[in-house]
Design an enzyme around this catalytic site. Structure first.
Site, PDB file in Angstrom:
ATOM      1  N   HIS A 179      -9.971  -0.156  -2.656  1.00 16.73           N
ATOM      2  CA  HIS A 179     -10.102  -1.480  -3.276  1.00 16.73           C
ATOM      3  C   HIS A 179      -9.992  -2.586  -2.222  1.00 16.73           C
ATOM      4  O   HIS A 179      -9.509  -3.673  -2.512  1.00 16.73           O
ATOM      5  CB  HIS A 179      -9.079  -1.644  -4.394  1.00 16.73           C
ATOM      6  CG  HIS A 179      -7.654  -1.561  -3.940  1.00 16.73           C
ATOM      7  ND1 HIS A 179      -7.092  -0.412  -3.426  1.00 16.73           N
ATOM      8  CD2 HIS A 179      -6.675  -2.479  -3.913  1.00 16.73           C
ATOM      9  CE1 HIS A 179      -5.835  -0.650  -3.100  1.00 16.73           C
ATOM     10  NE2 HIS A 179      -5.556  -1.899  -3.385  1.00 16.73           N
TER      11      HIS A 179
ATOM     12  N   ARG B  24      -7.505 -13.965   1.190  1.00 17.33           N
ATOM     13  CA  ARG B  24      -8.301 -15.199   1.270  1.00 17.33           C
ATOM     14  C   ARG B  24      -7.736 -16.267   0.342  1.00 17.33           C
ATOM     15  O   ARG B  24      -7.613 -17.448   0.722  1.00 17.33           O
ATOM     16  CB  ARG B  24      -9.765 -14.919   0.932  1.00 17.33           C
ATOM     17  CG  ARG B  24     -10.650 -16.152   1.022  1.00 17.33           C
ATOM     18  CD  ARG B  24     -12.132 -15.852   0.757  1.00 17.33           C
ATOM     19  NE  ARG B  24     -12.375 -14.987  -0.370  1.00 17.33           N
ATOM     20  CZ  ARG B  24     -12.380 -15.373  -1.643  1.00 17.33           C
ATOM     21  NH1 ARG B  24     -12.132 -16.638  -1.952  1.00 17.33           N
ATOM     22  NH2 ARG B  24     -12.615 -14.519  -2.615  1.00 17.33           N
TER      23      ARG B  24
ATOM     24  N   ASP C 189      -1.244  -1.483   4.785  1.00 20.35           N
ATOM     25  CA  ASP C 189      -1.411  -0.370   5.714  1.00 20.35           C
ATOM     26  C   ASP C 189      -2.728  -0.583   6.458  1.00 20.35           C
ATOM     27  O   ASP C 189      -3.793  -0.303   5.914  1.00 20.35           O
ATOM     28  CB  ASP C 189      -1.425   0.950   4.963  1.00 20.35           C
ATOM     29  CG  ASP C 189      -1.643   2.148   5.869  1.00 20.35           C
ATOM     30  OD1 ASP C 189      -1.670   1.970   7.106  1.00 20.35           O
ATOM     31  OD2 ASP C 189      -1.797   3.263   5.337  1.00 20.35           O
TER      32      ASP C 189
ATOM     33  N   GLY D  41      -2.495  -1.797  -7.892  1.00 14.70           N
ATOM     34  CA  GLY D  41      -3.527  -2.469  -7.097  1.00 14.70           C
ATOM     35  C   GLY D  41      -4.938  -1.988  -7.355  1.00 14.70           C
ATOM     36  O   GLY D  41      -5.824  -2.782  -7.678  1.00 14.70           O
TER      37      GLY D  41
ATOM     38  N   HIS E 152       0.857  -1.184   0.000  1.00 15.52           N
ATOM     39  CA  HIS E 152       0.000   0.000   0.000  1.00 15.52           C
ATOM     40  C   HIS E 152       0.897   1.239   0.000  1.00 15.52           C
ATOM     41  O   HIS E 152       2.076   1.175   0.374  1.00 15.52           O
ATOM     42  CB  HIS E 152      -0.909  -0.002   1.229  1.00 15.52           C
ATOM     43  CG  HIS E 152      -2.031  -0.975   1.109  1.00 15.52           C
ATOM     44  ND1 HIS E 152      -2.581  -1.609   2.197  1.00 15.52           N
ATOM     45  CD2 HIS E 152      -2.733  -1.426   0.032  1.00 15.52           C
ATOM     46  CE1 HIS E 152      -3.557  -2.396   1.800  1.00 15.52           C
ATOM     47  NE2 HIS E 152      -3.656  -2.304   0.494  1.00 15.52           N
TER      48      HIS E 152
END
Length: 137
Positions: free
Chosen positions: A87, A96, A80, A55, A8
């Site tokens: 997003h 996941r 972060d 991203g 991030h």
């Protein structure tokens, strides 16, 4: 090993410094990154890195798809946790998928250091192509 690098905005400098500190280890592997992070890593290290989109423009999803296809072995995703990400669903999906496909994931310098030490020792060699998954995946 195929390694993805993501950070991030507020963690990009941390990842770059971490990467440079362990460049000798990373240089022995095939590297992938989201767009901005990858370009900054290439500029500072001189190493070749395949860059996906940034991203927010789908790079997290591209790396997630690579995980689902069994094409990523290790993920360094310096997140972060104090800043809301526009997003965030993509971020959650990528995390996941690491869990579903048993892909080791470092989200900070502490876990990153442990994974790098494991890379040095060859701890992940036996995982390549033999990851368990949940359910019928």
């Amino acid at each position: 090993m195929k390694i993805a690098l993501i950070a991030h905005d507020e963690k990009k400098d941390d990842l770059i410094n971490f990467f440079l500190e362990h460049q000798d280890v990373f240089s022995e592997h095939e590297l992938f990154a989201t767009g901005t992070t990858g370009r900054r890593l290439m500029k500072t290290s001189g190493l070749s890195i395949h860059c996906f989109q940034s991203g927010p423009l789908g790079g997290d999803q591209e790396i997630g798809a690579s995980i689902a296809r069994g094409e990523m072995d290790l993920i360094f995703f310096f997140r972060d946790p104090l800043t809301a990400q526009p997003h965030e669903p993509d971020v959650s999906a990528l995390v996941r998928l690491c869990d579903v496909y048993s892909v080791p994931l470092a989200t900070n310098i502490g876990t990153g250091t442990i994974l790098v030490e494991g890379l040095k020792r060859g701890d992940f060699d036996q995982l390549h192509g033999k990851r368990p998954t949940y359910g019928n995946h």
